[in-house]
Design an enzyme around this catalytic site. Structure first.
Site, PDB file in Angstrom:
ATOM      1  N   ARG B 294       0.636  -1.067  -0.010  1.00  0.00           N
ATOM      2  CA  ARG B 294      -0.152   0.055   0.158  1.00  0.00           C
ATOM      3  C   ARG B 294       0.801   1.279   0.038  1.00  0.00           C
ATOM      4  O   ARG B 294       0.894   1.856  -0.908  1.00  0.00           O
ATOM      5  CB  ARG B 294      -0.443   0.400   1.041  1.00  0.00           C
ATOM      6  CG  ARG B 294      -1.984  -1.146   1.126  1.00  0.00           C
ATOM      7  CD  ARG B 294      -2.956  -1.388   2.114  1.00  0.00           C
ATOM      8  NE  ARG B 294      -3.970  -1.928   1.660  1.00  0.00           N
ATOM      9  CZ  ARG B 294      -4.941  -2.526   2.214  1.00  0.00           C
ATOM     10  NH1 ARG B 294      -5.564  -1.662   3.992  1.00  0.00           N
ATOM     11  NH2 ARG B 294      -6.138  -3.217   2.091  1.00  0.00           N
ATOM     12  N   TYR B 427      -6.219  -0.242  -6.874  1.00  0.00           N
ATOM     13  CA  TYR B 427      -5.690  -1.136  -6.757  1.00  0.00           C
ATOM     14  C   TYR B 427      -4.821  -1.657  -5.398  1.00  0.00           C
ATOM     15  O   TYR B 427      -4.269  -0.372  -4.535  1.00  0.00           O
ATOM     16  CB  TYR B 427      -4.679  -2.080  -7.572  1.00  0.00           C
ATOM     17  CG  TYR B 427      -3.797  -0.986  -8.657  1.00  0.00           C
ATOM     18  CD1 TYR B 427      -3.149  -0.167  -7.611  1.00  0.00           C
ATOM     19  CD2 TYR B 427      -3.038  -1.793  -9.259  1.00  0.00           C
ATOM     20  CE1 TYR B 427      -1.377  -0.128  -7.930  1.00  0.00           C
ATOM     21  CE2 TYR B 427      -2.143  -1.580  -9.960  1.00  0.00           C
ATOM     22  CZ  TYR B 427      -1.163  -0.191  -9.525  1.00  0.00           C
ATOM     23  OH  TYR B 427       0.111   0.531 -10.180  1.00  0.00           O
ATOM     24  N   GLU B 428      -4.542  -2.661  -4.705  1.00  0.00           N
ATOM     25  CA  GLU B 428      -3.782  -2.931  -3.221  1.00  0.00           C
ATOM     26  C   GLU B 428      -5.151  -1.886  -2.408  1.00  0.00           C
ATOM     27  O   GLU B 428      -4.767  -1.597  -0.975  1.00  0.00           O
ATOM     28  CB  GLU B 428      -2.868  -2.094  -3.356  1.00  0.00           C
ATOM     29  CG  GLU B 428      -1.047  -2.972  -3.687  1.00  0.00           C
ATOM     30  CD  GLU B 428      -1.649  -4.467  -3.428  1.00  0.00           C
ATOM     31  OE1 GLU B 428      -1.384  -4.602  -4.184  1.00  0.00           O
ATOM     32  OE2 GLU B 428      -2.181  -4.379  -1.744  1.00  0.00           O
ATOM     33  N   GLY B 429      -6.146  -2.431  -2.891  1.00  0.00           N
ATOM     34  CA  GLY B 429      -7.591  -2.046  -1.804  1.00  0.00           C
ATOM     35  C   GLY B 429      -7.382   0.006  -2.346  1.00  0.00           C
ATOM     36  O   GLY B 429      -6.673   0.255  -2.554  1.00  0.00           O
ATOM     37  N   GLN B 434      -9.409   2.210   1.954  1.00  0.00           N
ATOM     38  CA  GLN B 434      -8.571   2.865   3.055  1.00  0.00           C
ATOM     39  C   GLN B 434      -9.073   3.691   3.305  1.00  0.00           C
ATOM     40  O   GLN B 434      -7.840   3.601   5.034  1.00  0.00           O
ATOM     41  CB  GLN B 434      -7.513   4.093   1.697  1.00  0.00           C
ATOM     42  CG  GLN B 434      -6.584   2.445   0.708  1.00  0.00           C
ATOM     43  CD  GLN B 434      -6.130   1.565   0.650  1.00  0.00           C
ATOM     44  OE1 GLN B 434      -5.091   2.189   2.236  1.00  0.00           O
ATOM     45  NE2 GLN B 434      -5.627   0.740   0.233  1.00  0.00           N
TER      46      GLN B 434
END
Lengths: 570, 570
Positions: B294, B427-429, B434
């Site tokens: 992240r 992407y990556e959450g 977040q």
């Protein structure tokens, strides 16, 4: 991508928010009854849903291309343009004497929005035509009008605008294209123009170019510019396309989006053209065309925003992911997704209502000739253009976000909205140019037009306080903030101090105006109605943005310009 | 596109803003002297400028493609990856016992940013490797570590993360990939995974997949998930790639951007894999990998923003258009263009400083094991991810605007930044995830980590008042606003009320933190220095945005959710 024409929303806005009743009460537009506007919205909406929407992705996947000097358009675009032309949608506002419908710009704006949402690449063709029709109606000789207007209005011929050259973009006065008098009433035009939208096509019998050029001995800058009508095929004695003119498409641009719309580099080699308006009066004629084209481009932004919103909402209502408390079990019940969708819808409403308010002001000026309406239209035009396109870009970008990973995959379609809409804040005068126009030219009246609008906002907010105390108070306070910032701007003698905060000021003005129009909708809709809820969302959560923007608007140029170009590069 | 590695900026930030001296003072990182960090920044920067930057456009024009089940990468990417691997840039933070450099995450973050700016598509390959190395270091058996880590760190082999399935995106617990015990210490993994970045390539000897799957009888949801290491080629007794595993790339996605990065659909058909971490401990292992990924993605946003800024500035300094009062005669001297460029640079600084602050907190936790640093790193991670990528998207979009019409033409390159960066907020959450993490999990401490940071902001602002009265006051007031909003959030028991305003809260927090870090830079730079001028621009003109965001953050879920999905669709 499926598209649902928001006919009910337009009807509500016409009847309760933007005051189309005033327009209908004029002699000029007395035929624009509720029945007529409803019929046109329904008919045009159906064409957008059924004919144009299926072309959007086709144009993206099969861009227009150049073959032996001729533009080949995307599959289905010829039939799409035919449907637009046959519906009469090129000439909604055009003079009935030449085949137009003579209806209000407000209605035209609604139809343009729907066409933009359905297929922006194709919609650019009739939009260019509309601008050309208006310029010819105001500035061309009767001879030119009689030859060209019926063809342009029927859609048998299409029109283009030729302003930009490699070294003359925002600074159009730097152009170098030349025109020479042929001595027979016509002129020879020579030069290269770039970024010519729909510079050619394979479905119209003729393509008519309005070209800015300079006559021998004309002064430098915008004052020395004249406007010429230069057709692809020179009309014969019967007004039919005859001999090919000395002009050609040199190449097409490879663009981020709008692949279905051919963006041409045009070469004129002593092409035969005819003067429109007086010699060296080109900019005035061009401004007629550009002003309404600016509203048209703002409307494109609203259309893309509506399309992207519908597309994202459909996805969110279908996509199951994670636990939700809501009834649908889909991601639309997640608070953060609902926040995104509500923001998108609330901004679409605000931008649409601003565009239609601008159109109503144009209609009222056209119908009554009153200076107040002219000033109102002139003031709202840069706001409608810049805010509409900012909202288009922002909503398209949120639409991608709602889709999650799918948003980045081209097949989904969300990315196309994001790509296509990006140019709208650039063409027809960048949004920076719009904002500078707002704080300079549109404030040469000492802020009179601005204050007249702020007064209206304040009056309604005052009156709304009883029914909607919090919303009324918030909009009232916002109008006060706007008044203060406007007074500060008007008092700045050094234009750089206005320009440094022009974009944030325009944005804040649009935000507050959006609050005003949402409040008006809430007043008409009543407590607990969906429009009241949307207004509450906008006024409570989005409107506060204007305060930060107004701080920025009043910060001046000194500290900004003190940060030198070299320091930026360090 | 040419790229200039901002080595001096990193050095200034390390020494004066993010406190790398604390990191250097620990035993673990005592080798990270100024000389070493300077040498690494210079060396990596040179590689980015000379090797990677020329690949950015090549990858865009020549996307990776699938041929007979094998991914063929873009021209030059194999040599590019070789240069990254040979420089040691995959394993900057990795354990020296397996060939890593053992250097701080702060330095790794700087190098990752430079690689992202130069060629984001290619940078994704080492980024995935870094995540996998970290997960194995923390959770794998010694046997697995000995086989895999040296190969991954040297870049002989590459790594991927396999989380997502069609019905399991943000809700990773919904995955259906299965694993069965083979009884020989290995497992058979079966299922389909989507959006697998660099799922295959033609330049590494082996591709190692970390795959989330469920063992028989494991509970539903995230608790029942285990993590497996599944190599493309099964290592033989000597640790060299042996027999091909039962896995394949089914297809590649056609994406908006990042065309040089193959995004794969992966099929596992009883593929042999090894457990990483305990059974049903997959999420913990995955979170190790994801947390730093992240920060890595936030850093990608900063890199693209820096690249887009440099690109736009170069254009603005070159392009002549219109009259200007400034010395260059180019559009950089127009106040509105200067405003855009100053905003871009000021936001790049803020986002970069936040990312590096997060990295320093990770380093301090790794070096000292102190809980406060762990909490600080955990709190800053979602902010660094979301703000970094929001800034990336916003700056790339302003970069297009600075270019005017040229920005919409693909050849110019501005549009590629705008396309490539778009996925980073997903992407990556997603950035929504977040923000929800920030206001829920990261506030399970009752807001302690948040308030500790706010206290620091307030203290410095208080102390800065004497030298910089206006800036000190503005940041101090902002910290008070943030404190109030944080207290409101923490006191909401219904998580929906926090989630409804999570994104605006995160954004406001980042804005204020950016003000704090700009102020710190100004204090180090002194009155009249370029960083003081940039801080003044940010604090006076951009910081006020936080107030509107905090109003939105505290508006709660009730009125939002009252606007039903059906009403949104009406």
């Amino acid at each position: 991508m499926p598209y649902h024409a928001p006919v009910d929303d337009f009807t509500f806005l016409f009847d309760h928010v933007v005051g189309l009743d005033q327009v209908r009460a004029t002699d000029r537009f007395e035929e624009a009854s509720s029945d007529i506007t409803a019929a046109i919205l329904t008919e045009a909406g159906k064409m957008c849903e059924e004919v144009m929407a299926p072309l959007q992705r086709k144009g993206d996947l099969n861009p227009a291309y150049l073959e032996n000097g001729v533009v080949r358009t995307s599959p289905g675009f010829a039939d799409g343009f035919k449907a637009i032309a046959e519906g009469g949608w090129v000439g909604i506002t055009a003079d009935p004497a030449h085949g137009g419908m003579g209806l209000p710009m407000a209605l035209n704006t609604a139809v343009n929005e729907m066409m933009s949402a359905a297929c922006l690449s194709l919609q650019l063709a009739p939009l260019m035509g509309q601008g050309q029709i208006e310029a010819l109606e105001h500035h061309a000789s009767d001879t030119l009008k009689d030859i060209y207007l019926p063809k342009l209005i029927s859609g048998a011929w299409t029109g283009t605008m030729n302003l930009t050259e490699p070294q003359a973009g925002s600074d159009v006065g730097a152009l170098s294209t030349k025109a020479e008098d042929n001595g027979d009433g016509s002129f020879s035009v020579t030069g290269q123009k770039i970024y010519i939208t729909w510079g050619d096509n394979d479905f119209a019998e003729n393509v008519c170019h309005l070209v800015l050029a300079r006559l021998p001995g004309a002064p430098q800058g915008t004052k020395g510019i004249s406007l010429f009508l230069v057709p692809k095929f020179i009309p014969d004695a019967d007004g039919n396309p005859g001999k090919a003119n000395s002009l050609k498409v040199v190449s097409l641009e490879h663009k981020l989006g709008l692949h279905g719309s051919p963006t041409c580099v045009m070469q004129y080699d002593g092409a035969q053209g005819w003067l429109v308006g007086p010699e060296q009066g080109g900019m005035a004629a061009m401004f007629t065309m550009m002003n309404n084209a600016r509203l048209g481009v703002g409307t494109q932004g609203v259309g893309i925003a509506e399309g992207a919103f519908q597309h994202a909402l459909a996805y969110a209502m279908d996509r199951k992911q994670g636990r939700t408390q809501g009834p649908t079990g889909s991601i639309v019940d997640h608070a953060d997704v609902r926040r995104m969708l509500a923001s998108m819808k609330a901004d679409v409403f605000a931008a649409r209502a601003i565009a239609l308010s601008c159109a109503v002001a144009i209609d009222m000026h056209n119908a009554t000739g009153e200076a107040e309406w002219k000033a109102r239209a002139a003031f709202l035009t840069p706001i409608a253009k810049a805010f509409g396109t900012d909202v288009g870009i922002d909503v398209a970008q949120q639409g991608v976000q709602v889709h999650g990973g799918m948003g980045f995959i081209e097949e989904t379609g969300a990315a196309q909205f994001y790509r296509d809409v990006r140019v709208t804040s650039i063409y027809e005068g960048t949004n920076g140019i719009q904002a500078m126009d707002l704080v300079a030219r549109k404030m040469m009246d000492g802020g009179e037009a601005a204050h007249a609008l702020i007064d209206e906002i304040e009056e309604q907010a005052e009156a709304a306080r009883e029914r909607f105390p919090r919303m009324g108070e918030a909009v009232w306070q916002a109008s006060e903030n706007l008044r203060e910032a406007t007074e500060w701007l008007v008092s700045q003698q050094d234009m750089e101090d206005r320009f440094a905060g022009a974009v944030p000021y325009l944005r804040a003005f649009a935000r507050v105006l959006g609050g005003h129009l949402h409040l008006k909708a809430a007043l008409a809709d009543g407590v607990g109605g969906p429009r009241e809820k949307l207004a509450r969302f906008y006024i409570q959560r989005l409107l506060p943005e204007h305060e930060g923007q107004l701080v920025h608007a009043q910060a001046g140029a000194k500290a900004l310009m003190a940060l030198s170009a070299d320091e930026l590069a360090a």
